[in-house]
Scaffold this motif. Structure first.
Motif, PDB file in Angstrom:
ATOM      1  N   SER A  62       1.125  -1.438  -0.337  1.00 20.33           N
ATOM      2  CA  SER A  62      -0.049  -0.109  -0.186  1.00 20.33           C
ATOM      3  C   SER A  62       1.157   1.270  -0.089  1.00 20.33           C
ATOM      4  O   SER A  62       2.217   1.505   0.622  1.00 20.33           O
ATOM      5  CB  SER A  62      -0.733  -0.521   1.523  1.00 20.33           C
ATOM      6  N   VAL A  65       8.872  -2.269  -5.394  1.00 25.17           N
ATOM      7  CA  VAL A  65       8.125  -3.001  -6.002  1.00 25.17           C
ATOM      8  C   VAL A  65       8.697  -3.770  -7.457  1.00 25.17           C
ATOM      9  O   VAL A  65       7.914  -4.432  -7.711  1.00 25.17           O
ATOM     10  CB  VAL A  65       6.190  -1.628  -6.390  1.00 25.17           C
ATOM     11  N   ARG A  80       0.574  -7.578  -5.507  1.00 22.43           N
ATOM     12  CA  ARG A  80      -0.562  -6.719  -5.738  1.00 22.43           C
ATOM     13  C   ARG A  80       0.239  -5.663  -4.864  1.00 22.43           C
ATOM     14  O   ARG A  80       0.880  -5.119  -3.768  1.00 22.43           O
ATOM     15  CB  ARG A  80      -1.881  -7.129  -5.156  1.00 22.43           C
ATOM     16  N   ALA A  81      -0.130  -3.925  -5.937  1.00 24.22           N
ATOM     17  CA  ALA A  81       0.215  -2.823  -5.217  1.00 24.22           C
ATOM     18  C   ALA A  81      -0.354  -1.856  -5.393  1.00 24.22           C
ATOM     19  O   ALA A  81      -0.957  -1.997  -6.720  1.00 24.22           O
ATOM     20  CB  ALA A  81       2.134  -2.621  -5.730  1.00 24.22           C
ATOM     21  N   ALA A  82      -0.792  -1.092  -5.003  1.00 26.94           N
ATOM     22  CA  ALA A  82      -1.834   0.151  -5.393  1.00 26.94           C
ATOM     23  C   ALA A  82      -0.687   1.622  -5.454  1.00 26.94           C
ATOM     24  O   ALA A  82      -0.573   1.264  -3.638  1.00 26.94           O
ATOM     25  CB  ALA A  82      -3.083  -0.206  -4.699  1.00 26.94           C
ATOM     26  N   THR A  83      -1.231   2.225  -5.787  1.00 27.53           N
ATOM     27  CA  THR A  83      -0.868   3.956  -5.200  1.00 27.53           C
ATOM     28  C   THR A  83      -2.109   4.790  -5.387  1.00 27.53           C
ATOM     29  O   THR A  83      -3.155   4.203  -5.991  1.00 27.53           O
ATOM     30  CB  THR A  83      -0.157   3.818  -6.126  1.00 27.53           C
ATOM     31  N   ALA A  92       2.134  -1.771  -9.778  1.00 35.70           N
ATOM     32  CA  ALA A  92       0.790  -1.020  -9.430  1.00 35.70           C
ATOM     33  C   ALA A  92      -0.094  -0.451 -10.317  1.00 35.70           C
ATOM     34  O   ALA A  92      -0.153  -0.034 -11.365  1.00 35.70           O
ATOM     35  CB  ALA A  92       1.441  -0.001  -8.263  1.00 35.70           C
ATOM     36  N   SER A 125      -3.624   1.930  -9.901  1.00 30.44           N
ATOM     37  CA  SER A 125      -3.807   4.051  -9.327  1.00 30.44           C
ATOM     38  C   SER A 125      -5.243   3.465  -8.849  1.00 30.44           C
ATOM     39  O   SER A 125      -5.712   3.257  -9.841  1.00 30.44           O
ATOM     40  CB  SER A 125      -3.772   4.809 -10.572  1.00 30.44           C
ATOM     41  N   LEU A 139      -5.731  -4.944  -3.379  1.00 26.94           N
ATOM     42  CA  LEU A 139      -5.290  -5.629  -2.468  1.00 26.94           C
ATOM     43  C   LEU A 139      -5.368  -7.255  -2.111  1.00 26.94           C
ATOM     44  O   LEU A 139      -4.829  -7.573  -1.049  1.00 26.94           O
ATOM     45  CB  LEU A 139      -4.544  -4.691  -1.377  1.00 26.94           C
TER      46      LEU A 139
END
Length: 369
Positions: A18, A38, A50-53, A62, A64, A95
């Motif tokens: 995150s 990442v 799993r990556a989030a921005t 990631a 967005s 995520l």
């Protein structure tokens, strides 16, 4: 979930990252770290990432999240945190199925689900050790956004033994729950120049108080008595807050990665007079470029630079000047030492340490510890 050990060591671990308070171009070394982490995790076959921005930040690997915007300043980060809480369902969907959620910028937004382990990176506790450098609002923000999440996390990752000691001392986190994973440098991105160098001192740092620009300028002024052609080049954001500089100071502000690499190649020396660092990447980037390093003896800097730099007292302009002059005079020796030093400090090794941490907390959860 069963523990991962022995022959299970290559079973992919499901990791969510995150990055909801990330500000592109505004976070210095912590942003470099998050992007490298990442990217490194995305390349591994033993990690399901799993990556989030925020919607205004792009990170390779990631997604967005619409509706969340991160801006510089404490207020901007508070708004991003509030949005992450209000729109937590969107972030958690990005995520979903992660066994462990990692917060590289400490702020645990949004909170993980109960069945997800949490890992938090704490880069330093400067707000505890140098509180005078922070506004009351910033100190209050860090109590809720840094200190409490660190105490609640299954595991805290930090970037030096110096930083770990501060976390244990000031936040009361058990030493067994703090894992040191040093940062790295991508030496393939830097071409060492072992030939002639230009007559300027380089300092790439934002205009934050602990970066100690004022004393560095005083030191260069002293050096110019014997080296009148010597100049100072400053890069980084927020330098305008420092006021006017002498005409022999070149204030570049935010520069591209390509321009910074050229400056590392050309500079006579990298000066690093910071009063406090949890790690400090510029000295390593300079070493990878064949640039001699003169650095502060404060914080984690001696731990990070080892025997490959000349050290000085960052509170004393006379000693800063002495250290910079010595580093210029020892260019060849420092070049050899610096290139040997950075060879072992890779981002791959840094990512390895993170994957080890993720497996540790997932196994601990599975065992009910």
């Amino acid at each position: 979930m069963r523990p991962l050990h022995g022959s299970d060591a290559r079973v992919p671990v499901d990791v969510g990252v995150s990055l909801m308070t990330m500000v592109a171009g505004g976070m210095g070394g912590s942003e470099t770290y998050a992007r490298a982490l990442v990217a490194g995790l995305a390349r591994r076959d033993d990690v399901a990432l799993r990556a989030a921005t925020p919607e205004n930040v792009a990170v390779e690997g990631a997604v967005s999240v619409r509706g969340i915007v991160a801006r510089p300043s404490t207020i901007g980060r508070l708004r991003a945190i509030a949005s992450s809480v209000l729109l937590g369902r969107r972030v958690r969907a990005a995520l979903a199925d992660a066994a462990v959620i990692h917060y590289p910028f400490t702020v645990a937004a949004p909170r993980a689900r109960r069945n997800q382990a949490t890992v938090i990176t704490v880069h330093d506790v400067q707000h505890k050790e140098l509180p005078r450098l922070f506004s009351p609002l910033e100190r209050l923000f860090r109590v809720f956004a840094y200190d409490r999440p660190a105490r609640r996390a299954d595991l805290v990752i930090t970037i030096s033994e110096f930083a770990k000691a501060g976390i244990v001392r000031h936040l009361g986190v058990d030493t067994a729950r703090v894992q040191v994973v040093p940062l790295g440098v991508d030496t393939s991105s830097y071409q060492p120049n072992l030939g002639e160098r230009a007559a300027f001192v380089l300092y790439p740092a934002r205009g934050w108080p602990h970066k100690n620009h004022v004393r560095l300028v005083e030191a260069i002024e002293l050096l110019r008595r014997d080296r009148p052609g010597l100049r100072l080049v400053l890069t980084g954001g927020d330098l305008e807050r420092l006021g006017d500089f002498p005409d022999w100071v070149d204030v570049r502000g935010l520069v591209s990665g390509e321009e910074l690499r050229r400056l590392y190649q050309d500079a006579s020396v990298l000066a690093f007079p910071s009063l406090y660092e949890g790690f400090g990447l510029p000295p390593l980037e300079a070493m990878a470029s064949g640039c001699p390093v003169a650095a502060s003896n404060a914080g984690s800097i001696p731990e990070v630079c080892g025997t490959a730099a000349v050290y000085f007292d960052p509170h004393d302009p006379v000693d800063i000047a002495r250290g910079i002059g010595d580093a210029i005079d020892q260019t060849k020796e420092l070049q050899r030492a610096g290139l040997a030093h950075v060879a072992s400090l890779t981002w791959d090794r840094c990512v390895d340490g993170h994957v080890e941490a993720y497996r540790k907390v997932v196994s601990g959860r599975a065992l009910g510890s």
